[in-house]
Design a protein around this motif. Structure first.
Motif, mmCIF file in Angstrom:
data_model
loop_
_atom_site.group_PDB
_atom_site.id
_atom_site.type_symbol
_atom_site.label_atom_id
_atom_site.label_comp_id
_atom_site.label_asym_id
_atom_site.label_seq_id
_atom_site.Cartn_x
_atom_site.Cartn_y
_atom_site.Cartn_z
ATOM 1 N N TYR A 17 0.600 -1.353 -0.112
ATOM 2 C CA TYR A 17 -0.121 -0.159 -0.014
ATOM 3 C C TYR A 17 0.959 1.068 -0.039
ATOM 4 O O TYR A 17 0.404 2.598 -0.653
ATOM 5 N N GLN A 18 2.113 1.162 0.648
ATOM 6 C CA GLN A 18 2.790 2.631 0.736
ATOM 7 C C GLN A 18 3.451 2.777 -0.428
ATOM 8 O O GLN A 18 3.877 3.869 -0.786
ATOM 9 N N SER A 21 0.440 4.166 -3.308
ATOM 10 C CA SER A 21 0.545 5.481 -2.321
ATOM 11 C C SER A 21 2.039 6.470 -2.715
ATOM 12 O O SER A 21 1.649 7.787 -3.371
ATOM 13 N N ASP A 24 1.425 6.445 -7.260
ATOM 14 C CA ASP A 24 0.600 7.123 -6.790
ATOM 15 C C ASP A 24 0.791 8.973 -7.189
ATOM 16 O O ASP A 24 0.992 9.852 -7.827
ATOM 17 N N SER A 39 -7.690 7.072 -1.879
ATOM 18 C CA SER A 39 -6.883 5.506 -0.755
ATOM 19 C C SER A 39 -7.000 4.230 -0.869
ATOM 20 O O SER A 39 -6.509 3.410 -0.905
ATOM 21 N N ARG A 42 -6.403 2.526 -3.559
ATOM 22 C CA ARG A 42 -4.190 2.804 -3.873
ATOM 23 C C ARG A 42 -4.187 0.902 -3.047
ATOM 24 O O ARG A 42 -3.768 -0.171 -3.312
#
Length: 234
Positions: A17-18, A21, A24, A39, A42
């Motif tokens: 996820y990080q 992110s 993105d 969020s 993502r």
């Protein structure tokens, strides 16, 4: 499956996820949308990337990350008659028994920790929960579902069995899963140290639930339900 492949998979699960992110934020492929929806998108991209890794790179089934019926529920098998239930119906009843137990246990533990935090005047994630709840039912339901499914699949469903396979210890794997789940919430400025530790308490319960029932489906249901109830209560 090589150790390097497993380590790479754990990295994808823990930091997917990080990473999504960051990509993105730099390239903006998700486009213009509300921050909360961005969020959630993502999260699903990270979750799909992990699924693709399991199926395509590892060549394993989703059952290897806990997408399977739970093991028999001890109380049901000992004290409650099954009435001959088997197959899908029996699996559903077992999953509901595990889910109900997990939900109640998580609710009790979280409530106790919340009361301790209140007495000690420590920061809880209540501000974050209130912000999510302010978006309305549709918005916070999507967020509760996204976190419940993707986070459970990554941190419990993938990390626990893979680290256990490498180390030979389910206990060690559970600790790694719990630490990863907890510490990753401390990345960025959404949660401070006190709030991150608070999140670590339900993370420990969810990890223990997965080890006990051996089904990420149950963990997803409980995680989603607890998130949803938290948002509804605001």
């Amino acid at each position: 499956m090589s150790t390097l492949t497993t380590v790479a998979g754990v990295g994808i699960a823990a930091l997917g996820y990080q990473t999504t992110s960051e990509i993105d934020a730099r390239l903006g492929p998700v486009g213009e949308m509300d921050d909360w929806l961005r969020s959630d998108v993502r999260k699903w991209v990270a979750g799909l990337a992990l699924v693709a890794f399991v199926l395509g790179v590892e060549g394993r089934s989703l059952a290897s990350v806990g997408v399977r019926p739970p093991v028999a529920f001890p109380v049901v098998s000992e004290f409650v008659p099954t009435f001959g239930l088997g197959g899908v119906t029996g699996d559903a009843v077992t999953a509901l028994a595990w889910s109900a137990t997990g939900f109640v246990g998580l609710f009790v533990v979280t409530t106790a920790v919340y009361n301790v935090y209140e007495r000690l005047d420590l920061n809880t994630p209540e501000g974050f929960v209130s912000e999510q709840a302010s978006r309305g039912v549709a918005g916070y339901t999507v967020t509760a579902l996204s976190a419940g499914v993707v986070e459970s699949l990554a941190y419990q469903g993938y990390v626990v069995p893979r680290v256990a396979g490498l180390s030979g210890s389910v206990t060690f794997a559970a600790v790694v899963s719990w630490l990863a789940f907890t510490l990753v919430h401390g990345i960025g400025d959404t949660f401070d140290a006190e709030q991150t530790f608070y999140i670590g308490v339900p993370a420990a319960v969810l990890t223990a639930l997965f080890v006990a029932c051996d089904s990420v489906i149950v963990v997803c249901l409980v995680h989603f339900a607890v998130n949803l109830v938290s948002f509804l209560s605001e």
